[in-house]
Design an enzyme around this catalytic site. Structure first.
Site, short mmCIF file in Angstrom:
data_model
loop_
_atom_site.label_atom_id
_atom_site.label_comp_id
_atom_site.label_asym_id
_atom_site.label_seq_id
_atom_site.Cartn_x
_atom_site.Cartn_y
_atom_site.Cartn_z
N LYS A 121 81.60 59.07 39.42
CA LYS A 121 81.98 58.05 40.41
C LYS A 121 82.25 58.80 41.70
O LYS A 121 83.23 59.52 41.82
CB LYS A 121 83.23 57.29 39.94
CG LYS A 121 83.35 55.87 40.47
CD LYS A 121 83.48 55.76 41.98
CE LYS A 121 84.93 55.74 42.43
NZ LYS A 121 85.04 55.80 43.91
N GLU A 168 93.05 67.39 38.96
CA GLU A 168 93.26 68.37 40.03
C GLU A 168 93.80 67.58 41.22
O GLU A 168 93.06 66.82 41.83
CB GLU A 168 91.95 69.07 40.42
CG GLU A 168 91.28 69.82 39.28
CD GLU A 168 92.07 71.03 38.83
OE1 GLU A 168 92.97 71.51 39.55
OE2 GLU A 168 91.78 71.52 37.72
N CYS A 212 92.83 71.01 49.03
CA CYS A 212 94.07 70.94 48.25
C CYS A 212 94.75 72.30 48.19
O CYS A 212 95.94 72.39 47.96
CB CYS A 212 93.79 70.39 46.86
SG CYS A 212 92.32 71.06 46.12
N GLU A 269 101.58 66.54 51.54
CA GLU A 269 100.21 67.00 51.79
C GLU A 269 99.63 66.21 52.96
O GLU A 269 99.54 64.99 52.91
CB GLU A 269 99.36 66.79 50.54
CG GLU A 269 97.99 67.37 50.69
CD GLU A 269 97.15 67.29 49.42
OE1 GLU A 269 96.98 66.18 48.90
OE2 GLU A 269 96.68 68.34 48.96
P1 NAI Z 1 92.11 59.09 46.10
O1 NAI Z 1 92.75 59.97 45.09
O2 NAI Z 1 92.63 57.71 46.20
O3 NAI Z 1 90.53 59.01 45.85
C1 NAI Z 1 89.80 59.96 45.08
C2 NAI Z 1 88.82 59.24 44.19
O4 NAI Z 1 89.53 58.39 43.28
C3 NAI Z 1 87.84 58.33 44.92
O5 NAI Z 1 86.58 58.43 44.28
C4 NAI Z 1 88.43 56.95 44.71
O6 NAI Z 1 87.49 55.90 44.79
C5 NAI Z 1 88.97 57.08 43.31
N1 NAI Z 1 90.01 56.12 42.95
C6 NAI Z 1 90.94 55.56 43.75
N2 NAI Z 1 91.72 54.73 43.04
C7 NAI Z 1 91.29 54.76 41.75
C8 NAI Z 1 91.69 54.13 40.55
N3 NAI Z 1 92.72 53.28 40.52
N4 NAI Z 1 91.03 54.41 39.41
C9 NAI Z 1 89.99 55.28 39.42
N5 NAI Z 1 89.55 55.90 40.53
C10 NAI Z 1 90.19 55.65 41.69
O7 NAI Z 1 92.22 59.88 47.50
P2 NAI Z 1 91.98 59.32 48.98
O8 NAI Z 1 92.54 57.95 49.08
O9 NAI Z 1 90.57 59.55 49.34
O10 NAI Z 1 92.86 60.34 49.84
C11 NAI Z 1 94.28 60.19 49.92
C12 NAI Z 1 94.95 61.54 49.92
O11 NAI Z 1 94.68 62.22 48.70
C13 NAI Z 1 94.46 62.53 50.97
O12 NAI Z 1 95.09 62.33 52.20
C14 NAI Z 1 94.84 63.85 50.36
O13 NAI Z 1 96.20 64.13 50.63
C15 NAI Z 1 94.67 63.61 48.88
N6 NAI Z 1 93.39 64.16 48.39
C16 NAI Z 1 93.41 65.30 47.63
C17 NAI Z 1 92.24 65.88 47.21
C18 NAI Z 1 92.24 67.13 46.39
O14 NAI Z 1 91.31 67.92 46.50
N7 NAI Z 1 93.22 67.38 45.53
C19 NAI Z 1 90.93 65.33 47.54
C20 NAI Z 1 91.00 64.08 48.29
C21 NAI Z 1 92.20 63.55 48.70
#
Ligand code: NAI
Ligand code: MG
Length: 498
Positions: free
Chosen positions: A189, A263, A298, A400
């Site tokens: 996804k 992660e 991250c 973060e």
């Molecule tokens: P997110 O964690 O909400 O999104 C990441 C993925 O999860 C996307 O594919 C999204 O569609 C999916 N997702 C969202 N809600 C879900 C659910 N209920 N069930 C299954 N999949 C779901 O992150 P977002 O909103 O893009 O970014 C928010 C913050 O997250 C950023 O500002 C940053 O601080 C952090 N982040 C951390 C990352 C890392 O590498 N650890 C990568 C991206 C964001």
């Protein structure tokens, strides 16, 4: 295999061809609802393509296809699966240029500093796990002379891989390569912001994989990610993203008792000790903070804890070094730093910068300059900011930000530095800068982080176990052990031959 060199226009044509498509059972198909959402280039707002907005019906189709395909894939000899992955690595390597440009268009990351290295790493990760496929070995156990006791490693079945947007293709590879090598089928996804390079890579991978072994969905979290994760026939979930979404996914997996790998975020400290080589530390800070990725990492070294004797010189020199980075057109070879991924992230980053500016005693050192070209007037560009005068307890040092914002905080003693480093909800990465081995080893021992480096702060890569402590996640990636632990299940067998 010939190398394909792509122009931006060819890549735009590929994006149009993939417009509003999912990849299910080897075919590019529209979402069953017919719905799609826009993918825009963050530097200009240009519409790159639309992405299919998958929902429950598409999740059902993808899972059904994976369930059909997985047994035959698992039945192939492990080395044969490994050879397919190595062929996939070569194929993606030959298309690295095109994939890099797709990432640059959809993510706004700079082509030269970020997207090309990412595309190269993708091929590397596939090759690494391709080579490890034949290491899916069990054990024999000396239980009894008349009983043959052994274990076998079996694939779990269907794996869901939910991806973020910061390094979309690299993280796709990190998740699918060990899962596929182990004999699972995978449903990816992609993140809303970055569906295109993932889809194109999967299209190429489908040239060497049986249909249905790798399916790709795009869509939002609640409408597509959540039903995929919760699907009863998905036996394992691997996720990279926010802590908040990680918790939701862990909860959904708990409800059906399937394993997860998570992660999540970080607030990684960089400890510059009094005896550090300052030249090395400054270069390391630029790499560690991932300034060329707009800090969207991250593992970003977003808390720089610097011995008071070096603090002022460190700040002056770091600012001078960051000032040399060129912010601009992601596709231009001269550009070091591109644009922030999306409007919500842009607003979030600017919000934190504003918050920092309003803290009494804090000083914001604004670096670089924004691109002057009118084409980028609506681009999501942010000048990197180095904050001083902020406390380790301030929100900017605890939360973060995921943008080009770091704080430099002075310390007087090693104990104080280590206590500050560990005073965080996160525990993903850390680095220590010192010329003294004993100081380095004391810090390595004390630091509560899954990935600790001395005199460097590089990105993770194959063969080094990667994963966080505390709120930074669960489980490890990028190694043989992680493949065995997270993408297989172990069966114990006792054969009594008396
Ligand atoms: P997110 O964690 O909400 O999104 C990441 C993925 O999860 C996307 O594919 C999204 O569609 C999916 N997702 C969202 N809600 C879900 C659910 N209920 N069930 C299954 N999949 C779901 O992150 P977002 O909103 O893009 O970014 C928010 C913050 O997250 C950023 O500002 C940053 O601080 C952090 N982040 C951390 C990352 C890392 O590498 N650890 C990568 C991206 C964001
Ligand atoms: Mg989110």
């Amino acid at each position: 295999m010939s190398l394909s060199i792509s122009s931006a226009d060819q890549v735009r044509a590929t994006a149009s061809r993939l417009d509003s498509r999912l990849l299910i059972d080897g075919l590019l198909v529209a979402a069953q609802s017919g719905r799609a959402f826009e993918v825009r280039h963050p530097a200009t707002g240009e519409l790159v393509a639309k992405a299919a907005d998958a929902g429950v019906a598409d999740v059902e189709a993808a899972v059904a296809s994976a369930v059909r395909a997985q047994p035959a894939w698992a039945a192939l000899p492990a080395r044969e699966r490994g050879k397919r992955l190595i062929a996939a690595s070569q194929l993606l390597g030959a298309h690295a240029d095109e994939l890099a440009m797709l990432i640059a268009l959809e993510s706004g990351k700079a082509l030269r500093t970020e997207c090309r290295p990412e595309a190269a790493n993708v091929a590397d990760v596939l090759q690494f796990f391709g080579g490890l496929a034949s290491e899916l070995k069990g054990e024999t156990v000396p239980l009894h002379s008349k009983v043959l006791a052994y274990t076998v490693r079996e694939p779990i079945g269907v794996v869901a891989a939910v991806l973020p947007w910061n390094v979309p293709l690299m993280l796709m590879a990190v998740k699918i390569a060990p899962a596929l090598a182990a004999g699972n089928a995978v449903i990816v996804k992609s993140a809303e912001e970055t569906p295109l390079a993932v889809l194109r890579a999967a299209e190429l991978l489908n040239e060497v994989l049986p249909k249905g072994v790798l399916n790709v969905l795009s869509g939002d979290g609640p409408g597509c990610g959540a039903p995929l994760v919760a699907h009863p026939q998905v036996g394992k979930v691997t996720f990279t993203g926010s802590v908040e979404t990680g918790r939701l996914i862990y909860g959904a997996a708990a409800a059906k008792l399937v394993p997860v790998t998570l992660e999540l975020g970080g607030k990684s400290p960089m400890l510059v000790m009094a005896d550090a080589d300052l030249d090395q530390a400054i270069e390391g800070a630029v790499v560690g903070m991932r300034f060329t990725r707009q800090g969207q990492s991250c593992t970003a070294a977003s808390r720089m804890l610097v011995h008071r004797s070096l603090h002022d010189a460190f700040v002056v020199r770091l600012k001078a070094r960051v000032d040399r980075l060129l912010i601009g057109d992601p596709l231009d070879e001269r550009t070091d730093v591109g644009a922030i991924i999306s409007r919500p992230q842009f607003d979030k980053v600017l919000g934190y910068i504003e918050l920092g500016r309003n803290v009494p005693g804090a000083v914001a050192h604004d670096c670089c300059s924004l691109p002057a070209d009118a084409r980028f007037a609506d681009g999501l560009f942010v000048r990197p900011v180095i904050f001083t005068g902020l406390d380790n307890r301030s929100r900017l040092a605890r939360e973060e930000i995921f943008g080009p914002v770091t704080c430099v905080i002075p310390f007087d003693t090693e104990e104080e530095a280590l206590a500050m480093a560990n005073d965080s909800d996160f525990g993903l990465a850390a680095s220590v800068w010192t010329r003294d081995l004993a100081t380095a080893l004391r810090a390595v021992d004390a630091l509560q982080a899954g990935f600790v480096q001395v005199n460097q702060a590089q990105v993770a890569g194959p063969n080094i176990s990667y994963g966080g402590f505390k709120q930074s996640g669960l489980g490890k990636e990028l190694t043989l052990e992680s493949m065995l632990e997270h993408f297989t299940r172990s069966k114990s067998v006792l054969i009594n031959f008396i």
